[in-house]
Motif scaffolding. Structure first.
Motif, PDB file in Angstrom:
ATOM      1  N   VAL A   1       0.858  -1.178   0.000  1.00  0.00           N
ATOM      2  CA  VAL A   1       0.000   0.000   0.000  1.00  0.00           C
ATOM      3  C   VAL A   1       0.899   1.235   0.000  1.00  0.00           C
ATOM      4  CG1 VAL A   1      -1.792   1.244   1.255  1.00  0.00           C
ATOM      5  CG2 VAL A   1      -1.753  -1.252   1.289  1.00  0.00           C
TER       6      VAL A   1
ATOM      7  N   THR B   1       2.324   4.875   0.848  1.00  0.00           N
ATOM      8  CA  THR B   1       2.308   5.545   2.149  1.00  0.00           C
ATOM      9  C   THR B   1       1.256   6.651   2.230  1.00  0.00           C
ATOM     10  OG1 THR B   1       4.058   7.015   1.421  1.00  0.00           O
ATOM     11  CG2 THR B   1       4.714   5.046   2.618  1.00  0.00           C
TER      12      THR B   1
ATOM     13  N   LYS C   1      -1.675   6.524   1.022  1.00  0.00           N
ATOM     14  CA  LYS C   1      -2.994   5.898   1.091  1.00  0.00           C
ATOM     15  C   LYS C   1      -3.172   5.065   2.358  1.00  0.00           C
ATOM     16  CE  LYS C   1      -4.382   6.525  -3.357  1.00  0.00           C
ATOM     17  NZ  LYS C   1      -5.638   6.861  -3.884  1.00  0.00           N
ATOM     18  N   ALA C   2      -2.110   4.835   3.105  1.00  0.00           N
ATOM     19  CA  ALA C   2      -2.169   3.994   4.300  1.00  0.00           C
ATOM     20  C   ALA C   2      -2.535   4.852   5.504  1.00  0.00           C
ATOM     21  CB  ALA C   2      -0.840   3.302   4.520  1.00  0.00           C
TER      22      ALA C   2
ATOM     23  N   GLN D   1      -5.209   5.033   9.092  1.00  0.00           N
ATOM     24  CA  GLN D   1      -6.024   4.214   9.973  1.00  0.00           C
ATOM     25  C   GLN D   1      -7.442   4.739  10.113  1.00  0.00           C
ATOM     26  OE1 GLN D   1      -4.231   3.395  13.684  1.00  0.00           O
ATOM     27  NE2 GLN D   1      -2.339   2.666  12.794  1.00  0.00           N
TER      28      GLN D   1
END
Length: 54
Positions: A5, A7, A9-10, A12
């Protein structure tokens, strides 16, 4: 196999208006309780005895 994924778009979760509203309401409630306790503390304070100077 693990999925890669990017960074950017990652994440929480989102920091949206709901979180901000909960924080602001909590802060307002804390100040309201603090004010109520201050008023109660002043109302139950014992009058101080004055001693004559001399």
């Amino acid at each position: 196999m693990t999925k890669t994924v990017p960074t950017n778009k990652a994440r929480q979760g989102r920091w949206g208006w709901h979180v901000l509203a909960v924080l602001i309401v909590g802060l307002v409630l804390a100040f309201a309780v603090w004010g109520a306790v201050e008023i109660y503390g002043v109302s139950i304070e014992q009058p101080q005895q004055q001693t004559p100077k001399g």
